[in-house]
Motif scaffolding. Structure first.
Motif, short mmCIF file in Angstrom:
data_model
loop_
_atom_site.label_atom_id
_atom_site.label_comp_id
_atom_site.label_asym_id
_atom_site.label_seq_id
_atom_site.Cartn_x
_atom_site.Cartn_y
_atom_site.Cartn_z
N THR A 15 31.43 26.43 44.48
CA THR A 15 32.12 25.14 44.56
C THR A 15 33.54 25.38 45.04
O THR A 15 34.15 26.43 44.75
CB THR A 15 32.17 24.44 43.19
OG1 THR A 15 32.96 25.22 42.28
CG2 THR A 15 30.77 24.24 42.62
N GLY B 203 28.35 21.38 45.98
CA GLY B 203 28.60 20.83 44.66
C GLY B 203 29.72 19.83 44.60
O GLY B 203 29.80 19.02 43.67
N GLU B 204 30.65 19.88 45.56
CA GLU B 204 31.79 18.98 45.67
C GLU B 204 32.02 18.71 47.15
O GLU B 204 31.62 19.50 48.00
CB GLU B 204 33.06 19.60 45.09
CG GLU B 204 33.00 19.95 43.64
CD GLU B 204 34.23 20.76 43.21
OE1 GLU B 204 34.48 20.83 42.01
OE2 GLU B 204 34.91 21.34 44.09
N LYS C 217 32.31 21.86 38.81
CA LYS C 217 32.70 20.73 39.63
C LYS C 217 33.95 20.08 39.06
O LYS C 217 34.00 19.73 37.89
CB LYS C 217 31.56 19.69 39.70
CG LYS C 217 30.28 20.22 40.32
CD LYS C 217 29.24 19.12 40.38
CE LYS C 217 27.93 19.62 40.98
NZ LYS C 217 26.93 18.54 41.10
#
Length: 422
Positions: free
Chosen positions: A165, A195-196, A404
């Motif tokens: 991430t 993830g982000e 996250k």
């Protein structure tokens, strides 16, 4: 039957194997071959209700339980963790798609890949190890903990590619610099994020590339669909895996399809998933499709600018739609370096009639205040057309994460931090 499209073939299979869709389609009087967009969207709430009615796997499971080779779960932050299943063939498909993505980014057999995604319940870590193993790379399944050991491993074993991430990648870079071992002096040349949305935020991408001395590629997937889209070496938006998913982009309110280039919510249908096939899955992610030719020569549609944000995370500030990723881009370019920040939903800055915010309140870490609040507020007004109240807090005061980042919090959830640097 000859001439069937992959979508038609999948719908015919789902109609006979999925209890959920068989029941729904019978009630609607719908059959494969009928108008596809007449089908309702499938939502997370639908999936969770199915789990409650038929625990533990629900009515979406479309294979005998003994055919399930892997189960991954949602984070469970808003309720009971949600399971999603894979068969052996599903896992092979997942690995092939991941390997294809890594190859398009320049990773080759002989590279050393250190997976920095979490392995504890999260879906990303094992996906990364599957794909890079399939490609022929040497794989180090590091996970998202043991920061100093991760840094030492990168230098000791000659890691050339990493995945994680953006939050954890920037955390590692910050710690490595403090230890006198800046990561831009390591052998890493390929950074894949997921993830982000940070990897698709220009200022955050530039920051990662500077800190790591490597090219940063945005990857996009979710628990239910792994993987969805990945950037190639052109870094011009993630290529949709259109042999794996059928994609629609629709208006979040009217649900009508939007033209290419316009923002809308991404709706996905599996084309060959066996264990847990989903039809017209409402991702909640806001994207815009780009079908112009890519410099790499691939013809799949791309997600221009990556995932713009979540439809349910979008803030409406005096009629202006604002996503946390857009705020991040302005903060990174204005404050620079590894500044942490978050948006606080402050009731004192809300319209009493509608409840919508009339301005953004930002908490931003910086060593000194000076003119920074005014400078950042001016940049946000110029680029996003919104007013902002900026509070400078001392470095290290905002929460860090190895998973996250949580960029938007309510004032009631806010951890006490000093609002001004002493």
């Amino acid at each position: 039957m000859t001439g069937r499209t992959p979508l038609r073939a999948q719908l015919e299979r789902v109609a006979t194997t999925s209890r959920y869709y068989r029941r729904q389609w019978d009630e609607l009087g719908w059959r494969p071959g009928d108008e596809f967009t007449a089908l309702p969207f499938t939502t997370k709430a639908d999936y969770q209700r199915s789990l409650e009615n038929s625990p533990p796997y629900g009515d979406f499971l479309a294979v005998p339980r003994e055919k399930v080779a892997r189960v991954h779960f949602s984070s469970g932050t808003t309720g009971r963790p949600t399971p999603v299943a894979w068969t052996r063939d599903d896992l092979d498909r997942w690995a092939e798609l991941y390997a294809r993505a890594a190859y398009s980014q320049g990773v080759r057999p002989g590279d050393v890949y250190q997976c920095l995604f979490s392995f504890a319940w999260f879906v990303g870590g094992l996906g990364g190890t599957l794909g890079y193993t399939e490609l022929g790379a040497t794989v180090i399944p590091g996970g998202s903990g043991d920061t100093e050991r991760q840094i030492d491993t990168i230098f000791r074993y000659g890691t050339t590619a990493v995945g994680g991430t953006p939050s954890f990648l920037l955390h590692l870079a910050d710690r490595a610099r403090a230890l006198g071992r800046p990561l831009n002096e390591s052998g890493v040349r390929h950074v894949m994020t997921g993830g982000e949305p940070g990897g698709a935020v220009p200022a955050t991408r530039e920051l990662i590339e500077r800190e790591w001395g490597a090219r940063c590629f945005d990857g996009y997937g979710c628990l239910e669909f792994q993987p969805i889209a990945w950037e190639c070496e052109a870094q011009a938006g993630g290529h949709l895996n259109e042999d794996f998913v059928h994609a629609e982009v629709v208006d979040p309110v009217t649900h009508a399809p939007v033209p290419d280039g316009a923002e809308g919510v991404l709706v996905l249908t599996h084309l060959d998933k066996q264990a847990c096939p989903l039809v017209r899955w409402w991702t909640g992610d806001v994207v815009a499709l780009d079908r112009t030719p890519c410099a790499c020569g691939r013809i799949d549609a791309r997600l221009a600018g990556g995932v713009r944000g979540r439809a349910d995370d979008m803030l409406v500030v005096r009629g202006v739609n604002v996503f946390p990723s857009a705020v991040e881009n302005v903060v990174r370019r204005t404050v620079g370096d590894l500044a942490e920040f978050r948006v606080v939903l402050d009731p004192s800055l809300a319209d009493p009639a509608t409840g919508y915010p009339t301005a953004l309140r930002l908490q931003v870490e910086a060593a000194a205040e000076g003119e920074l609040p005014a400078k950042l507020a001016t940049a946000l007004r110029a680029e996003l057309q919104v007013r902002a109240v900026v509070d400078i807090v001392a470095p290290g005061q905002l929460p860090r994460t190895t998973h996250k980042a949580r960029r938007v919090v309510r004032a009631s959830d806010e951890r006490e931090v000093p609002h001004r640097v002493p």
